[in-house]
Design a protein around this motif. Sequence first.
Motif, PDB file in Angstrom:
ATOM      1  N   SER A  87       7.183  13.673   0.020  1.00  0.00           N
ATOM      2  CA  SER A  87       6.965  12.680   1.080  1.00  0.00           C
ATOM      3  C   SER A  87       5.715  11.863   0.793  1.00  0.00           C
ATOM      4  O   SER A  87       4.816  12.289   0.065  1.00  0.00           O
ATOM      5  CB  SER A  87       6.829  13.373   2.444  1.00  0.00           C
ATOM      6  N   TRP A  88       5.690  10.659   1.390  1.00  0.00           N
ATOM      7  CA  TRP A  88       4.539   9.763   1.330  1.00  0.00           C
ATOM      8  C   TRP A  88       3.716   9.896   2.607  1.00  0.00           C
ATOM      9  O   TRP A  88       4.246  10.224   3.666  1.00  0.00           O
ATOM     10  CB  TRP A  88       4.987   8.314   1.208  1.00  0.00           C
ATOM     11  N   ARG A  89       2.415   9.603   2.483  1.00  0.00           N
ATOM     12  CA  ARG A  89       1.574   9.483   3.669  1.00  0.00           C
ATOM     13  C   ARG A  89       0.462   8.475   3.389  1.00  0.00           C
ATOM     14  O   ARG A  89       0.059   8.261   2.239  1.00  0.00           O
ATOM     15  CB  ARG A  89       0.984  10.817   4.097  1.00  0.00           C
ATOM     16  N   TYR A  90      -0.004   7.865   4.441  1.00  0.00           N
ATOM     17  CA  TYR A  90      -1.096   6.897   4.358  1.00  0.00           C
ATOM     18  C   TYR A  90      -2.426   7.644   4.295  1.00  0.00           C
ATOM     19  O   TYR A  90      -2.671   8.567   5.085  1.00  0.00           O
ATOM     20  CB  TYR A  90      -1.057   5.975   5.581  1.00  0.00           C
ATOM     21  N   LEU A  91      -3.306   7.267   3.351  1.00  0.00           N
ATOM     22  CA  LEU A  91      -4.609   7.910   3.237  1.00  0.00           C
ATOM     23  C   LEU A  91      -5.690   7.096   3.918  1.00  0.00           C
ATOM     24  O   LEU A  91      -6.307   7.554   4.883  1.00  0.00           O
ATOM     25  CB  LEU A  91      -4.970   8.129   1.761  1.00  0.00           C
ATOM     26  N   GLN A  92      -5.939   5.863   3.441  1.00  0.00           N
ATOM     27  CA  GLN A  92      -6.982   5.027   4.015  1.00  0.00           C
ATOM     28  C   GLN A  92      -6.898   3.637   3.404  1.00  0.00           C
ATOM     29  O   GLN A  92      -6.122   3.397   2.479  1.00  0.00           O
ATOM     30  CB  GLN A  92      -8.374   5.604   3.725  1.00  0.00           C
ATOM     31  N   ASP A  93      -7.710   2.720   3.938  1.00  0.00           N
ATOM     32  CA  ASP A  93      -7.898   1.402   3.345  1.00  0.00           C
ATOM     33  C   ASP A  93      -9.170   1.396   2.508  1.00  0.00           C
ATOM     34  O   ASP A  93     -10.137   2.115   2.821  1.00  0.00           O
ATOM     35  CB  ASP A  93      -8.009   0.315   4.413  1.00  0.00           C
ATOM     36  N   LEU A  94      -9.177   0.586   1.455  1.00  0.00           N
ATOM     37  CA  LEU A  94     -10.417   0.342   0.734  1.00  0.00           C
ATOM     38  C   LEU A  94     -11.325  -0.555   1.568  1.00  0.00           C
ATOM     39  O   LEU A  94     -10.889  -1.125   2.578  1.00  0.00           O
ATOM     40  CB  LEU A  94     -10.130  -0.300  -0.624  1.00  0.00           C
ATOM     41  N   SER A  95     -12.567  -0.689   1.154  1.00  0.00           N
ATOM     42  CA  SER A  95     -13.525  -1.455   1.945  1.00  0.00           C
ATOM     43  C   SER A  95     -13.189  -2.941   1.981  1.00  0.00           C
ATOM     44  O   SER A  95     -13.575  -3.642   2.910  1.00  0.00           O
ATOM     45  CB  SER A  95     -14.937  -1.267   1.388  1.00  0.00           C
ATOM     46  N   LYS A  96     -12.483  -3.420   0.957  1.00  0.00           N
ATOM     47  CA  LYS A  96     -12.128  -4.837   0.891  1.00  0.00           C
ATOM     48  C   LYS A  96     -10.923  -4.992  -0.006  1.00  0.00           C
ATOM     49  O   LYS A  96     -10.355  -4.009  -0.488  1.00  0.00           O
ATOM     50  CB  LYS A  96     -13.304  -5.653   0.349  1.00  0.00           C
ATOM     51  N   SER A  97     -10.558  -6.229  -0.254  1.00  0.00           N
ATOM     52  CA  SER A  97      -9.468  -6.489  -1.179  1.00  0.00           C
ATOM     53  C   SER A  97     -10.018  -6.672  -2.582  1.00  0.00           C
ATOM     54  O   SER A  97     -11.063  -7.285  -2.784  1.00  0.00           O
ATOM     55  CB  SER A  97      -8.699  -7.745  -0.755  1.00  0.00           C
ATOM     56  N   TYR A  98      -9.323  -6.096  -3.552  1.00  0.00           N
ATOM     57  CA  TYR A  98      -9.648  -6.285  -4.953  1.00  0.00           C
ATOM     58  C   TYR A  98      -8.385  -6.699  -5.693  1.00  0.00           C
ATOM     59  O   TYR A  98      -7.271  -6.394  -5.256  1.00  0.00           O
ATOM     60  CB  TYR A  98     -10.167  -4.992  -5.591  1.00  0.00           C
ATOM     61  N   TYR A  99      -8.578  -7.373  -6.811  1.00  0.00           N
ATOM     62  CA  TYR A  99      -7.480  -7.487  -7.749  1.00  0.00           C
ATOM     63  C   TYR A  99      -7.569  -6.275  -8.665  1.00  0.00           C
ATOM     64  O   TYR A  99      -8.511  -6.140  -9.441  1.00  0.00           O
ATOM     65  CB  TYR A  99      -7.551  -8.773  -8.574  1.00  0.00           C
ATOM     66  N   VAL A 100      -6.623  -5.354  -8.545  1.00  0.00           N
ATOM     67  CA  VAL A 100      -6.630  -4.110  -9.301  1.00  0.00           C
ATOM     68  C   VAL A 100      -5.798  -4.298 -10.564  1.00  0.00           C
ATOM     69  O   VAL A 100      -4.736  -4.918 -10.535  1.00  0.00           O
ATOM     70  CB  VAL A 100      -6.078  -2.951  -8.461  1.00  0.00           C
TER      71      VAL A 100
END
Length: 361
Positions: free
Chosen positions: A168-181
């Motif tokens: 199964s999948w689960r949500y962990l958290q958001d990063l502090s901002k948006s990045y181009y990964v």
Amino acid sequence: MHVKHDYVRRTNCFIAQFIVTQAGEREPELLWFGDCDKSNTIHDYYTLQDSIASYNHICGPCYGIYYSWSDSTRYGYERNSCYGIPRCLWNPALNEIKELPPMITKPNLSSNLTYHREFCGFGFDPVTVDYKVVAIKGYKILSNEPYTKTNYLDYPLSIMIYSLRTDSWRYLQDLSKSYYVRQNSCYNFVNRSFYWLGSYIEFTYKSDVIIAIDLATEECQEIGLPEARIKGSMTYDEEYSERLMVYNDSIALVALYDNYKFDIWTLTGRIWSKELTVKLDCWVKKPLGHYYVDNNLLLFDVGPNYGLILCDLDTEDSWQIKVMTITGSGFCETVSAYMESLVPLNDRDFWKERDKGLSFV
């Protein structure tokens, strides 16, 4: 006892993926270098093609298991639905594929946003004895308008985790901002953590941060890069001038400049140290980051249809180059060591044995 080849220490065989069309289509190949007995490898090129024909990214190996997915969002669209792009775990030794369930949505996701792009990692959690997939998801405004940088990069990235034991999948958290990964060009899982390069600007030579996720604690870190490294637009292909790799059991940054020189930096805690500076005697297009420990060799791509080269880091006077013969066309995007495992992916009873105190790694 299920591991046949230890990660990059005893294998001269690896899987390389080549971009073969302008549309970004990829094809995988099994490649060998050195004195390797190919008869010991049970899968040939055609078996490899058939096994993962629907998936154009490979991440691994983690004890002989690979994660693969289809990045249909690379050019701003989804192949199926927002969350239904193909994802699987793959065991080439058993010729077994386990399709992953669809990606879940972030809790309380705004109705005007949808997922856009996916950056993945895969590793093993020794605490819970579990294989885990990490997906970093970006967002864009839900509309029929063409993709632009502004409707993608304005939103913090989200981290989703898949567990093989719970399937199964689960949500962990958001990063502090948006990045181009950036998608990794080789397998970057070391000391329980997976690593990615990130930048504030899309399609740039310059990276601004390393994103690290510990699969045991599920702690996320955003780590700065060494300020003293070479800066400036100095390589033929700016987007690929910096790559992450595993070097001497540490995460490392290889920075290529002017296509003839590169530095290797290693990270201990949050401290960067320059390990060496290498001046090559031939032109290279980009570092692939794949590192052979016993041979002290580093892999580079020379360019479309020209092949791959191995830089021998022990020959400091002449930096010996070993040219690799390839059968693929286009340019090489990723490389993975080839390993084999007896871990079944679809046998749920296998994972119940963990509760009896057994360990499979």
